[in-house]
Design a protein around this motif. Structure first.
Motif, PDB file in Angstrom:
ATOM      1  N   SER A   1      -1.393   2.515 -18.331  1.00  0.00           N
ATOM      2  CA  SER A   1      -1.223   2.270 -16.893  1.00  0.00           C
ATOM      3  C   SER A   1      -2.526   1.821 -16.255  1.00  0.00           C
ATOM      4  N   PHE A   2      -3.614   2.520 -16.557  1.00  0.00           N
ATOM      5  CA  PHE A   2      -4.902   2.138 -15.978  1.00  0.00           C
ATOM      6  C   PHE A   2      -5.342   0.764 -16.468  1.00  0.00           C
ATOM      7  N   ALA A   3      -5.206   0.506 -17.768  1.00  0.00           N
ATOM      8  CA  ALA A   3      -5.635  -0.787 -18.309  1.00  0.00           C
ATOM      9  C   ALA A   3      -4.790  -1.935 -17.747  1.00  0.00           C
ATOM     10  N   LEU A   4      -3.482  -1.753 -17.698  1.00  0.00           N
ATOM     11  CA  LEU A   4      -2.616  -2.815 -17.167  1.00  0.00           C
ATOM     12  C   LEU A   4      -2.822  -3.031 -15.673  1.00  0.00           C
ATOM     13  N   PHE A   5      -2.998  -1.936 -14.929  1.00  0.00           N
ATOM     14  CA  PHE A   5      -3.282  -2.072 -13.501  1.00  0.00           C
ATOM     15  C   PHE A   5      -4.556  -2.882 -13.296  1.00  0.00           C
ATOM     16  N   ALA A   6      -5.610  -2.526 -14.027  1.00  0.00           N
ATOM     17  CA  ALA A   6      -6.888  -3.221 -13.870  1.00  0.00           C
ATOM     18  C   ALA A   6      -6.743  -4.703 -14.205  1.00  0.00           C
ATOM     19  N   PHE A   7      -6.042  -5.008 -15.282  1.00  0.00           N
ATOM     20  CA  PHE A   7      -5.818  -6.404 -15.676  1.00  0.00           C
ATOM     21  C   PHE A   7      -5.060  -7.157 -14.586  1.00  0.00           C
ATOM     22  N   LEU A   8      -3.981  -6.558 -14.096  1.00  0.00           N
ATOM     23  CA  LEU A   8      -3.182  -7.186 -13.046  1.00  0.00           C
ATOM     24  C   LEU A   8      -3.989  -7.367 -11.766  1.00  0.00           C
TER      25      LEU A   8
ATOM     26  N   SER B   1      -5.717   7.354   1.465  1.00  0.00           N
ATOM     27  CA  SER B   1      -6.547   8.336   0.763  1.00  0.00           C
ATOM     28  C   SER B   1      -5.749   9.574   0.387  1.00  0.00           C
ATOM     29  N   LEU B   2      -4.975  10.094   1.320  1.00  0.00           N
ATOM     30  CA  LEU B   2      -4.185  11.298   1.047  1.00  0.00           C
ATOM     31  C   LEU B   2      -3.159  11.060  -0.060  1.00  0.00           C
ATOM     32  N   LEU B   3      -2.460   9.937   0.019  1.00  0.00           N
ATOM     33  CA  LEU B   3      -1.467   9.630  -1.005  1.00  0.00           C
ATOM     34  C   LEU B   3      -2.120   9.325  -2.359  1.00  0.00           C
ATOM     35  N   SER B   4      -3.313   8.737  -2.344  1.00  0.00           N
ATOM     36  CA  SER B   4      -4.044   8.479  -3.588  1.00  0.00           C
ATOM     37  C   SER B   4      -4.438   9.790  -4.257  1.00  0.00           C
ATOM     38  N   VAL B   5      -4.944  10.722  -3.473  1.00  0.00           N
ATOM     39  CA  VAL B   5      -5.321  12.030  -4.013  1.00  0.00           C
ATOM     40  C   VAL B   5      -4.081  12.739  -4.563  1.00  0.00           C
ATOM     41  N   LEU B   6      -2.966  12.664  -3.837  1.00  0.00           N
ATOM     42  CA  LEU B   6      -1.718  13.255  -4.313  1.00  0.00           C
ATOM     43  C   LEU B   6      -1.300  12.616  -5.644  1.00  0.00           C
ATOM     44  N   GLY B   7      -1.332  11.289  -5.710  1.00  0.00           N
ATOM     45  CA  GLY B   7      -0.958  10.588  -6.944  1.00  0.00           C
ATOM     46  C   GLY B   7      -1.865  10.957  -8.101  1.00  0.00           C
ATOM     47  N   LEU B   8      -3.172  10.987  -7.857  1.00  0.00           N
ATOM     48  CA  LEU B   8      -4.124  11.343  -8.905  1.00  0.00           C
ATOM     49  C   LEU B   8      -3.921  12.788  -9.344  1.00  0.00           C
ATOM     50  N   GLY B   9      -3.676  13.663  -8.377  1.00  0.00           N
ATOM     51  CA  GLY B   9      -3.407  15.065  -8.711  1.00  0.00           C
ATOM     52  C   GLY B   9      -2.160  15.206  -9.572  1.00  0.00           C
TER      53      GLY B   9
ATOM     54  N   ALA C   1       1.064   1.999  -7.303  1.00  0.00           N
ATOM     55  CA  ALA C   1       1.740   1.254  -6.236  1.00  0.00           C
ATOM     56  C   ALA C   1       0.832   1.194  -5.013  1.00  0.00           C
ATOM     57  N   LEU C   2       0.203   2.304  -4.689  1.00  0.00           N
ATOM     58  CA  LEU C   2      -0.743   2.326  -3.561  1.00  0.00           C
ATOM     59  C   LEU C   2      -1.925   1.401  -3.794  1.00  0.00           C
ATOM     60  N   HIS C   3      -2.454   1.421  -5.009  1.00  0.00           N
ATOM     61  CA  HIS C   3      -3.649   0.637  -5.285  1.00  0.00           C
ATOM     62  C   HIS C   3      -3.377  -0.856  -5.458  1.00  0.00           C
ATOM     63  N   LEU C   4      -2.123  -1.223  -5.554  1.00  0.00           N
ATOM     64  CA  LEU C   4      -1.793  -2.649  -5.544  1.00  0.00           C
ATOM     65  C   LEU C   4      -1.652  -3.183  -4.113  1.00  0.00           C
ATOM     66  N   LEU C   5      -1.464  -2.278  -3.148  1.00  0.00           N
ATOM     67  CA  LEU C   5      -1.305  -2.699  -1.747  1.00  0.00           C
ATOM     68  C   LEU C   5      -2.413  -3.622  -1.238  1.00  0.00           C
ATOM     69  N   PRO C   6      -3.694  -3.301  -1.480  1.00  0.00           N
ATOM     70  CA  PRO C   6      -4.741  -4.187  -0.954  1.00  0.00           C
ATOM     71  C   PRO C   6      -4.654  -5.620  -1.464  1.00  0.00           C
ATOM     72  N   SER C   7      -3.972  -5.823  -2.581  1.00  0.00           N
ATOM     73  CA  SER C   7      -3.835  -7.169  -3.138  1.00  0.00           C
ATOM     74  C   SER C   7      -2.584  -7.888  -2.638  1.00  0.00           C
ATOM     75  N   LEU C   8      -1.786  -7.209  -1.832  1.00  0.00           N
ATOM     76  CA  LEU C   8      -0.527  -7.784  -1.367  1.00  0.00           C
ATOM     77  C   LEU C   8      -0.543  -7.975   0.152  1.00  0.00           C
ATOM     78  N   PRO C   9       0.250  -8.903   0.661  1.00  0.00           N
ATOM     79  CA  PRO C   9       0.306  -9.141   2.111  1.00  0.00           C
ATOM     80  C   PRO C   9       0.818  -7.919   2.904  1.00  0.00           C
ATOM     81  N   LEU C  10       1.507  -7.014   2.251  1.00  0.00           N
ATOM     82  CA  LEU C  10       2.050  -5.823   2.911  1.00  0.00           C
ATOM     83  C   LEU C  10       0.952  -4.971   3.553  1.00  0.00           C
ATOM     84  N   ARG C  11      -0.240  -4.969   2.975  1.00  0.00           N
ATOM     85  CA  ARG C  11      -1.340  -4.178   3.506  1.00  0.00           C
ATOM     86  C   ARG C  11      -1.653  -4.578   4.950  1.00  0.00           C
ATOM     87  N   ALA C  12      -1.753  -5.862   5.200  1.00  0.00           N
ATOM     88  CA  ALA C  12      -2.074  -6.344   6.550  1.00  0.00           C
ATOM     89  C   ALA C  12      -1.017  -5.895   7.552  1.00  0.00           C
ATOM     90  N   SER C  13       0.227  -5.932   7.151  1.00  0.00           N
ATOM     91  CA  SER C  13       1.313  -5.490   8.020  1.00  0.00           C
ATOM     92  C   SER C  13       1.191  -3.999   8.330  1.00  0.00           C
TER      93      SER C  13
END
Length: 182
Positions: free
Chosen positions: A127-134, A40-48, A13-25
């Protein structure tokens, strides 16, 4: 399994943000530095949570791994790792492969999905493959691709060598890292 699923949802969900208008907001409200820090902190938490949740997951078989899956993973992973390295190094590969990191993730996820047949692996690799494709689609549609200028071929060689060294290390330590020796 719950931690794996929560981590996967949070991370992607975090890594889709840069592709969505929500990031700018969010950047407007928080500022670039605070946004990047929180991202970064939430990404590390998610990866952990993904890593820890995967390690705790019971083996629940879904299907027998494809007979060629393990071989395919061994032979496609050098290319996947080179593409992952190419995403963050100066090189000409990015002139010909628009999204090297995302294509590397698709290769990694897809070949590991074929080589494994359990539920936790399916959640992780799919999840990784579908995220990358999307994300390839979202980045392309969003017009975020910027063509790269040509640079010295020496950088291409350095990228390939770096990718192969990283692959060799992953191959050698795969059993220690994942519990699945190659």
């Amino acid at each position: 399994m719950t931690l794996l699923i929560i981590g996967t949802i949070l991370f992607f969900a975090l890594h889709l943000l840069p592709s969505l208008p929500l990031r700018a907001s969010l950047v407007d409200k928080m500022g670039v530095k605070k946004y990047k820090l929180l991202f970064s902190l939430l990404s590390v938490l998610g990866l952990g949570l993904i890593i820890y949740g995967f390690s705790l997951s019971d083996f629940i078989p879904l299907w027998d791994p494809l007979p060629w899956g393990r071989t395919a993973a061994i032979f496609t992973m050098p290319l996947a790792v080179i593409l992952l390295c190419a995403a963050d190094m100066p090189n000409n590969i990015k002139r010909y492969v628009r999204h090297p990191m995302l294509i590397g993730l698709m290769l990694w996820g897809g070949t590991h999905l074929a080589a494994n047949g359990d539920l936790a692996s399916s959640i992780l690799f799919m999840s990784f493959a579908l995220f990358a494709f999307l994300d390839v689609i979202l980045v392309t549609v969003g017009g975020r691709y910027k063509p790269k200028a040509p640079i010295s071929v020496a950088w291409d060689a350095a990228t390939v060598i770096t990718g192969l060294v990283v692959y060799a290390l992953i191959f050698h330590f795969h059993g220690s890292i994942t519990g699945m020796p190659l």
